[in-house]
Design a protein around this motif. Structure first.
Motif, PDB file in Angstrom:
ATOM      1  N   GLY A 143     -59.856  52.597  17.247  1.00  0.00           N
ATOM      2  CA  GLY A 143     -58.775  52.840  16.314  1.00  0.00           C
ATOM      3  C   GLY A 143     -58.638  51.855  15.175  1.00  0.00           C
ATOM      4  N   LEU A 144     -59.456  50.811  15.136  1.00  0.00           N
ATOM      5  CA  LEU A 144     -59.241  49.748  14.142  1.00  0.00           C
ATOM      6  C   LEU A 144     -60.091  49.877  12.876  1.00  0.00           C
ATOM      7  CD1 LEU A 144     -58.622  46.457  16.155  1.00  0.00           C
ATOM      8  CD2 LEU A 144     -57.167  47.493  14.420  1.00  0.00           C
ATOM      9  N   THR A 145     -61.048  50.791  12.841  1.00  0.00           N
ATOM     10  CA  THR A 145     -61.881  50.915  11.638  1.00  0.00           C
ATOM     11  C   THR A 145     -61.034  51.171  10.401  1.00  0.00           C
ATOM     12  OG1 THR A 145     -63.757  51.750  12.910  1.00  0.00           O
ATOM     13  CG2 THR A 145     -63.760  52.190  10.547  1.00  0.00           C
ATOM     14  N   GLU A 146     -60.015  51.992  10.530  1.00  0.00           N
ATOM     15  CA  GLU A 146     -59.168  52.333   9.385  1.00  0.00           C
ATOM     16  C   GLU A 146     -58.539  51.088   8.771  1.00  0.00           C
ATOM     17  OE1 GLU A 146     -55.177  55.045   8.416  1.00  0.00           O
ATOM     18  OE2 GLU A 146     -56.223  55.248  10.329  1.00  0.00           O
ATOM     19  N   TRP A 147     -58.107  50.142   9.603  1.00  0.00           N
ATOM     20  CA  TRP A 147     -57.509  48.913   9.088  1.00  0.00           C
ATOM     21  C   TRP A 147     -58.531  48.137   8.247  1.00  0.00           C
ATOM     22  CZ3 TRP A 147     -58.449  43.690   9.187  1.00  0.00           C
ATOM     23  CH2 TRP A 147     -57.401  42.856   8.791  1.00  0.00           C
ATOM     24  N   PHE A 148     -59.746  48.042   8.727  1.00  0.00           N
ATOM     25  CA  PHE A 148     -60.768  47.287   7.994  1.00  0.00           C
ATOM     26  C   PHE A 148     -61.104  47.971   6.671  1.00  0.00           C
ATOM     27  CE2 PHE A 148     -61.172  45.369  12.107  1.00  0.00           C
ATOM     28  CZ  PHE A 148     -61.557  44.063  11.830  1.00  0.00           C
TER      29      PHE A 148
ATOM     30  N   ARG B  71     -67.751  48.432  14.313  1.00  0.00           N
ATOM     31  CA  ARG B  71     -68.158  49.249  15.455  1.00  0.00           C
ATOM     32  C   ARG B  71     -67.033  49.251  16.472  1.00  0.00           C
ATOM     33  NH1 ARG B  71     -74.434  48.638  17.097  1.00  0.00           N
ATOM     34  NH2 ARG B  71     -73.691  50.356  18.407  1.00  0.00           N
ATOM     35  N   GLU B  72     -66.550  50.442  16.799  1.00  0.00           N
ATOM     36  CA  GLU B  72     -65.444  50.589  17.746  1.00  0.00           C
ATOM     37  C   GLU B  72     -65.964  50.816  19.167  1.00  0.00           C
ATOM     38  OE1 GLU B  72     -62.712  53.634  16.650  1.00  0.00           O
ATOM     39  OE2 GLU B  72     -61.992  52.579  14.859  1.00  0.00           O
ATOM     40  N   PHE B  73     -65.185  50.329  20.142  1.00  0.00           N
ATOM     41  CA  PHE B  73     -65.566  50.449  21.551  1.00  0.00           C
ATOM     42  C   PHE B  73     -64.380  50.901  22.385  1.00  0.00           C
ATOM     43  CE2 PHE B  73     -68.664  47.691  19.744  1.00  0.00           C
ATOM     44  CZ  PHE B  73     -69.796  47.713  20.538  1.00  0.00           C
ATOM     45  N   ASP B  74     -64.648  51.792  23.323  1.00  0.00           N
ATOM     46  CA  ASP B  74     -63.719  52.094  24.396  1.00  0.00           C
ATOM     47  C   ASP B  74     -64.057  51.181  25.579  1.00  0.00           C
ATOM     48  OD1 ASP B  74     -61.761  53.288  25.915  1.00  0.00           O
ATOM     49  OD2 ASP B  74     -62.627  55.306  25.836  1.00  0.00           O
ATOM     50  N   TRP B  75     -63.161  51.103  26.556  1.00  0.00           N
ATOM     51  CA  TRP B  75     -63.430  50.289  27.743  1.00  0.00           C
ATOM     52  C   TRP B  75     -64.707  50.745  28.434  1.00  0.00           C
ATOM     53  CZ3 TRP B  75     -57.914  50.105  30.354  1.00  0.00           C
ATOM     54  CH2 TRP B  75     -57.068  49.310  29.565  1.00  0.00           C
ATOM     55  N   TRP B  76     -65.515  49.794  28.803  1.00  0.00           N
ATOM     56  CA  TRP B  76     -66.803  49.943  29.480  1.00  0.00           C
ATOM     57  C   TRP B  76     -67.891  50.469  28.566  1.00  0.00           C
ATOM     58  CZ3 TRP B  76     -66.577  46.751  33.093  1.00  0.00           C
ATOM     59  CH2 TRP B  76     -65.468  46.663  33.951  1.00  0.00           C
ATOM     60  N   GLN B  77     -67.597  50.675  27.296  1.00  0.00           N
ATOM     61  CA  GLN B  77     -68.653  51.049  26.353  1.00  0.00           C
ATOM     62  C   GLN B  77     -69.468  49.813  26.014  1.00  0.00           C
ATOM     63  OE1 GLN B  77     -67.204  53.259  23.001  1.00  0.00           O
ATOM     64  NE2 GLN B  77     -69.194  53.306  21.968  1.00  0.00           N
ATOM     65  N   GLN B  78     -70.761  49.999  25.924  1.00  0.00           N
ATOM     66  CA  GLN B  78     -71.680  48.873  25.752  1.00  0.00           C
ATOM     67  C   GLN B  78     -72.634  49.156  24.604  1.00  0.00           C
ATOM     68  OE1 GLN B  78     -75.059  48.017  28.706  1.00  0.00           O
ATOM     69  NE2 GLN B  78     -73.528  46.501  29.315  1.00  0.00           N
ATOM     70  N   ALA B  79     -73.079  48.075  23.942  1.00  0.00           N
ATOM     71  CA  ALA B  79     -74.088  48.202  22.893  1.00  0.00           C
ATOM     72  C   ALA B  79     -75.001  46.990  22.934  1.00  0.00           C
ATOM     73  CB  ALA B  79     -73.438  48.325  21.519  1.00  0.00           C
ATOM     74  N   SER B  80     -76.268  47.209  22.635  1.00  0.00           N
ATOM     75  CA  SER B  80     -77.246  46.126  22.538  1.00  0.00           C
ATOM     76  C   SER B  80     -77.700  46.017  21.096  1.00  0.00           C
ATOM     77  CB  SER B  80     -78.445  46.389  23.445  1.00  0.00           C
ATOM     78  OG  SER B  80     -78.054  46.399  24.804  1.00  0.00           O
TER      79      SER B  80
END
Length: 348
Positions: free
Chosen positions: A170-175, A186-195
């Protein structure tokens, strides 16, 4: 007398308006507590018209500056970091993590106040140890949630588009509204992962809430983070209350956390703060739940956000460690501005 009447009328109007606002799309994420419909006005009323005594932390630190230990930044260390993992506390929940040629910031705030305005709101108890311009080139900023003491407009604008921002939903709009390209967020939900190269980032659960006004409560998510840079694992707690479920689960999913960064401040009065902020005893339990090899205290000594005094925080932290009766609890405080070089995790 007239200004008092106007103030009362204004506060009453704000309370009435804020009570009509929605609970927010993420309001049901705190599964293990009974969600309270509180907001900034409730805090204001509790702070200025409630029965709880509030310490004066500014007076405390003026009388005894050693209550918040500080040291000068070693620019030699942060600009030419060790090959080993390196950690620098910048105050509050702001840390500089450096390893494998990466520079990662958590919840950066270097402003004089944690507030939507420059003339009021919590001001720094201790000066910022550096400016944004004095930081090394930052690769990633990891943000826990959108409260003013964690998502600071002035510091973000100083960092600008040269950074990748890892944020909860939900924070992309603020940026974007502040001139940051959406591709840099890059937005993340709980337990979402990225490398991303040597960085592996996972959003992990938190017990908190979000808002930047009276009308956007819980419209963006809040999170804690597991940050792995190659073989160095850091867990960043951001800002959270305690429950006996989510943090144990984090420790189970990540059984080899090297370092925890855990809040110990802004916890009194408990009847108001407990759902959203841990006290030192709960912070220690959180450290034990995640199974970190070592943890460092944060979220204290920078801005006064609650009723407890600085001496009280010291005593409560000391008492928590003593009550645990652990031979080596592995949970300590460091100085604002201090840089620590970590030993790599021993090979199995």
């Amino acid at each position: 007398m007239r200004w008092i009447i106007l103030l009362v009328i204004g506060v009453t109007a704000l309370v009435a308006l804020s009570s009509c606002s929605s609970p927010g799309i993420y309001a049901d994420r705190n599964h293990y507590i009974e969600t309270k419909d509180t907001n900034a006005i409730d805090f204001f009323m509790m702070r200025w018209f409630g029965e709880d005594d509030w310490a004066d932390q500014q007076a405390e630190i003026a009388a005894n500056p050693d209550l918040v230990p500080m040291t000068e930044i070693s620019f030699a260390r942060i600009l030419t970091p060790s090959a080993q993992p390196q950690l620098t506390w910048l105050g509050h929940a702001s840390f500089l993590l450096q390893y494998k040629n990466l520079n990662v910031l958590t919840d950066p705030i270097l402003s004089e106040r944690a507030s939507p305005v420059s003339f009021a709101g919590p001001e720094r108890l201790t000066p910022a140890p550096l400016t944004a311009a004095e930081l090394p080139p930052i690769d990633y900023v990891v943000l826990s949630h959108n409260h003013y003491d964690h998502l600071d407009e002035e510091t973000i604008l100083a960092l600008g588009d040269n950074v990748v921002y890892l944020v909860p939903l939900g924070l992309t709009e603020w940026f974007v509204a502040h001139g940051i390209e959406a591709s840099r967020v890059r937005e993340f939900d709980w337990w979402q992962q990225a490398s991303i190269g040597p960085l592996e980032i996972t959003s992990t659960p938190s017990q908190h809430w979000s808002a930047r006004s009276l009308w956007d409560k819980n419209d963006t998510l809040w999170t804690t983070w597991h940050i792995a840079i190659a073989d160095w694992q850091v867990w960043f707690a951001g800002d959270t209350g305690y429950n006996a479920h989510q943090f144990k689960e984090i420790g189970e999913r990540f059984p080899a956390i090297d370092l925890g960064l855990i809040p110990i401040g802004a916890y009194q009065p408990r009847w108001f703060m407990k759902p959203q902020h841990v006290n030192p005893a709960e912070a220690l339990q959180m450290h034990l739940d995640i199974g970190a090899r070592h943890s460092y205290a944060m979220h204290w000594g920078t801005y006064q956000l609650a009723a407890e005094g600085l001496a009280e925080t010291h005593q409560d932290f000391t008492d928590a460690l003593a009550s645990a009766e652990l031979e080596n609890p592995g949970f300590t405080r460091i100085k604002i501005g201090e840089t620590l070089v970590m030993d790599k995790k021993p090979a199995n």
